[in-house]
Design an enzyme around this catalytic site. Structure first.
Site, short mmCIF file in Angstrom:
data_model
loop_
_atom_site.label_atom_id
_atom_site.label_comp_id
_atom_site.label_asym_id
_atom_site.label_seq_id
_atom_site.Cartn_x
_atom_site.Cartn_y
_atom_site.Cartn_z
N PHE A 123 1.00 -1.17 0.00
CA PHE A 123 -0.03 -0.01 0.04
C PHE A 123 0.98 1.30 0.00
CE2 PHE A 123 -2.22 2.90 2.95
CZ PHE A 123 -3.54 3.27 2.46
N ILE A 157 7.36 2.70 2.77
CA ILE A 157 6.12 1.67 2.33
C ILE A 157 6.67 0.41 2.77
CG2 ILE A 157 4.89 0.67 0.25
CD1 ILE A 157 4.59 3.70 1.21
N ILE A 337 12.65 -4.25 33.72
CA ILE A 337 13.01 -5.36 34.54
C ILE A 337 13.79 -6.34 34.45
CG2 ILE A 337 11.43 -7.59 35.26
CD1 ILE A 337 8.92 -5.80 34.98
N GLU A 363 0.65 4.49 10.48
CA GLU A 363 -0.70 4.22 10.41
C GLU A 363 -1.77 5.52 11.33
OE1 GLU A 363 -2.25 0.92 9.49
OE2 GLU A 363 -0.42 0.12 8.91
N1 CAA Z 1 -13.35 5.92 5.76
C1 CAA Z 1 -13.95 6.52 4.86
N2 CAA Z 1 -14.10 7.80 4.53
C2 CAA Z 1 -13.45 8.71 5.35
C3 CAA Z 1 -12.81 8.26 6.35
C4 CAA Z 1 -12.75 6.75 6.56
N3 CAA Z 1 -12.00 6.06 7.83
N4 CAA Z 1 -12.17 9.30 7.34
C5 CAA Z 1 -12.62 10.30 6.67
N5 CAA Z 1 -13.40 9.98 5.40
C6 CAA Z 1 -13.79 10.84 4.35
C7 CAA Z 1 -14.64 11.94 5.17
O1 CAA Z 1 -16.04 11.65 5.31
C8 CAA Z 1 -14.53 12.99 4.36
O2 CAA Z 1 -15.58 12.89 3.04
P1 CAA Z 1 -16.31 14.08 1.96
O3 CAA Z 1 -15.04 14.55 1.30
O4 CAA Z 1 -17.36 13.46 1.47
O5 CAA Z 1 -16.65 14.93 3.25
C9 CAA Z 1 -13.29 13.16 3.56
O6 CAA Z 1 -12.74 11.72 3.74
C10 CAA Z 1 -12.22 13.70 4.36
O7 CAA Z 1 -12.30 13.40 5.59
P2 CAA Z 1 -11.81 14.35 6.74
O8 CAA Z 1 -12.33 15.82 6.52
O9 CAA Z 1 -11.98 13.85 7.82
O10 CAA Z 1 -10.14 14.68 6.62
P3 CAA Z 1 -8.95 15.50 7.47
O11 CAA Z 1 -8.28 16.08 6.41
O12 CAA Z 1 -9.90 16.23 8.50
O13 CAA Z 1 -8.33 14.39 8.14
C11 CAA Z 1 -6.66 12.81 8.83
C12 CAA Z 1 -7.75 13.38 7.67
C13 CAA Z 1 -7.26 12.37 10.00
C14 CAA Z 1 -5.66 13.72 9.19
C15 CAA Z 1 -6.18 11.65 7.93
O14 CAA Z 1 -5.37 12.38 6.84
C16 CAA Z 1 -5.06 10.79 8.52
O15 CAA Z 1 -5.64 9.78 9.30
N6 CAA Z 1 -3.63 11.08 8.51
C17 CAA Z 1 -2.82 10.05 9.00
C18 CAA Z 1 -2.47 9.22 7.71
C19 CAA Z 1 -1.99 7.99 8.07
O16 CAA Z 1 -2.37 7.09 8.93
N7 CAA Z 1 -0.74 7.59 7.30
C20 CAA Z 1 -0.29 6.22 7.50
C21 CAA Z 1 0.14 5.76 5.85
S1 CAA Z 1 0.17 4.10 5.89
C22 CAA Z 1 1.63 3.66 6.55
O17 CAA Z 1 1.94 4.00 7.73
C23 CAA Z 1 2.65 2.84 5.73
C24 CAA Z 1 2.71 1.39 5.62
O18 CAA Z 1 3.21 0.99 4.99
C25 CAA Z 1 2.24 0.71 6.77
#
Ligand code: CAA
Length: 402
Positions: A123, A157, A337, A363
């Site tokens: 991903f 990634i 510990i 994440e």
């Molecule tokens: N499922 C589906 N839709 C969702 C959703 C979810 N969980 N969360 C939000 N949405 C939708 C919202 O309903 C909204 O829809 P509309 O445009 O229709 O209104 C849209 O997405 C935008 O959502 P938000 O306004 O809530 O977005 P935001 O900008 O306020 O917040 C955030 C977003 C919480 C900061 C988010 O960007 C986030 O979680 N950031 C962290 C990213 C992350 O976890 N990255 C890790 C990457 S993976 C990794 O680590 C690599 C690996 O290989 C393991």
């Protein structure tokens, strides 16, 4: 309310813990020391059905429920985070989004070789300059004829340099913020797709972490997942699954740290008594037990909601936030510990401490989850229905062969 695991869950639990004790723990230290990805363990994960555990049999999966994915995440991370990460990335971040958002043709084409572990998938969301602020991504996808041309770079990634397939996200409409992102499935070997590994990580040395470069990659529309502009929701939905796997895995780390600490404290004498007799040591052991009980409940609740087909973004975020912090604190106390021995890799707790630090960053950092929880609590964040929800678990449908 029922806090019992079913007989099937108990069987999976036994299977995964037996596997971890027999096939991960005896070898993982060497893989960790040599920073080598254990391909043989990944092959075994496929044979055991873990790579597609909660996918219906009609798509090559093992036909179990979402709680089973949590159980195997916990059992694998009792051994090492790297092995749990492989399943979480492959299954929660790649297979499940295709299951949720893919057309029937895409599901039939892409899922079976992934569910059996024949092919490995990952991903690609994060970029060199964009982590928490997903909507700020810089990768682009421009339409040309019936195809898309992708350019950009993904970084940090998991499995980048060993996977056969990549679920990546790029902007089809850069002016639209989170609504201008689209999801694509890329294949290794395509012109313009190159990958590499990132060295020098603090932990998860037995996992592969790397980058994916996309240089004028031509992607047919058959490899677009969802509609144009749905990429942000697909990515966030995928993270709802993977954060659950991380939260469940953290339960495994806490358990491993508690087991090791109790064993060591009962054996290690100081001032004429085993150190388990001292209340300051008991305090740390009680802390771990308290965190274990809370973390287990949070993870099970998220899995139960998934089985019901109920949106669980808030509960999963809470479980990920609490459990990863709890695992890091427990690993830190377990090293304490174990004293000087805990500071060396003679014992597993040192590895758990290095690994657990990663999970409070990836994440969604603890800071992002804090803000998300505050927004839910204050009524500023409300989950909206999606065009395609993750299907509720239905035992009949899940086990029926096509
Ligand atoms: N499922 C589906 N839709 C969702 C959703 C979810 N969980 N969360 C939000 N949405 C939708 C919202 O309903 C909204 O829809 P509309 O445009 O229709 O209104 C849209 O997405 C935008 O959502 P938000 O306004 O809530 O977005 P935001 O900008 O306020 O917040 C955030 C977003 C919480 C900061 C988010 O960007 C986030 O979680 N950031 C962290 C990213 C992350 O976890 N990255 C890790 C990457 S993976 C990794 O680590 C690599 C690996 O290989 C393991």
């Amino acid at each position: 309310m029922d806090f019992q695991l079913t007989e099937e869950h108990k069987m999976i639990e036994k299977m995964v813990y037996d596997f971890t004790r027999k096939e991960i723990l005896p070898v993982i230290k060497e893989f960790d020391r040599s920073h080598t990805y254990p391909m043989e363990i990944t092959r075994r994960l496929g044979e055991l059905g873990f790579m597609g555990i909660c996918l219906p049999a009609r798509y090559g999966g093992a036909g179990m429920d979402y709680i089973s994915m949590g159980i195997i995440s916990e059992g694998l991370e009792y051994g090492d985070s790297s092995v749990r990460e492989t399943v979480a990335v492959h299954l929660a971040l790649h297979i499940l989004p295709i299951f949720q958002w893919g057309t029937e043709e895409q599901k039939q084409t892409f899922l079976p070789p992934l569910a059996t572990g024949e092919k490995l998938a990952c991903f690609g969301l994060t970029e060199p300059n964009v982590g928490s602020d997903v909507a700020g991504m810089q990768s682009t996808a421009r339409k040309e004829g019936g195809d898309y041309i992708l350019n950009g770079e993904k970084m940090w990634i998991t499995l980048a340099d060993v996977a056969d397939r990549f679920l990546v996200f790029a902007k089809t409409d850069p002016g639209q913020g989170s609504r201008g992102i689209t999801a694509f499935i890329l294949e290794r070997g395509w012109d313009g797709v190159t990958t590499g590994s990132i060295e020098g990580k603090m932990g998860v040395h037995a996992s592969n972490t790397g980058w994916i470069n996309m240089s004028d990659v031509r992607v047919p529309v058959s490899h677009r997942l969802g509609e144009e502009g749905e990429g942000f929701k697909i990515a966030m939905g995928a993270l709802d699954n993977a954060r659950y796997a991380v939260a469940s895995g953290s339960v495994g780390i806490i358990k491993a740290c508690l087991d090791a600490s109790v064993r060591y404290a009962k054996e290690r004498p100081a001032f004429g008594k085993p150190i388990a007799a001292y209340q300051l040591v008991q305090q740390m052991i009680a802390n771990m037990q308290q965190r274990l009980d809370i973390a287990q409940l949070l993870a099970w609740k998220a899995g139960w909601l998934k089985n019901q087909g109920v949106r669980n973004t808030r509960e999963t975020s809470m479980a990920k936030w609490y459990n990863t912090e709890a695992a890091r604190q427990s690993a830190d106390e377990a090293v304490q510990i174990h004293g000087a021995y805990g500071y060396s890799d003679e014992y597993d707790v040192e590895r758990h401490l290095r690994n657990s630090k990663g999970a409070v960053i990836y994440e969604g950092t603890s800071q992002i989850h804090t803000l998300v929880q505050a927004a839910y609590a204050m009524g500023d964040r409300v989950d909206k229905p999606l065009r395609c929800e993750l299907p509720a678990y239905d035992p009949e449908y899940w086990t029926e062969e096509r």
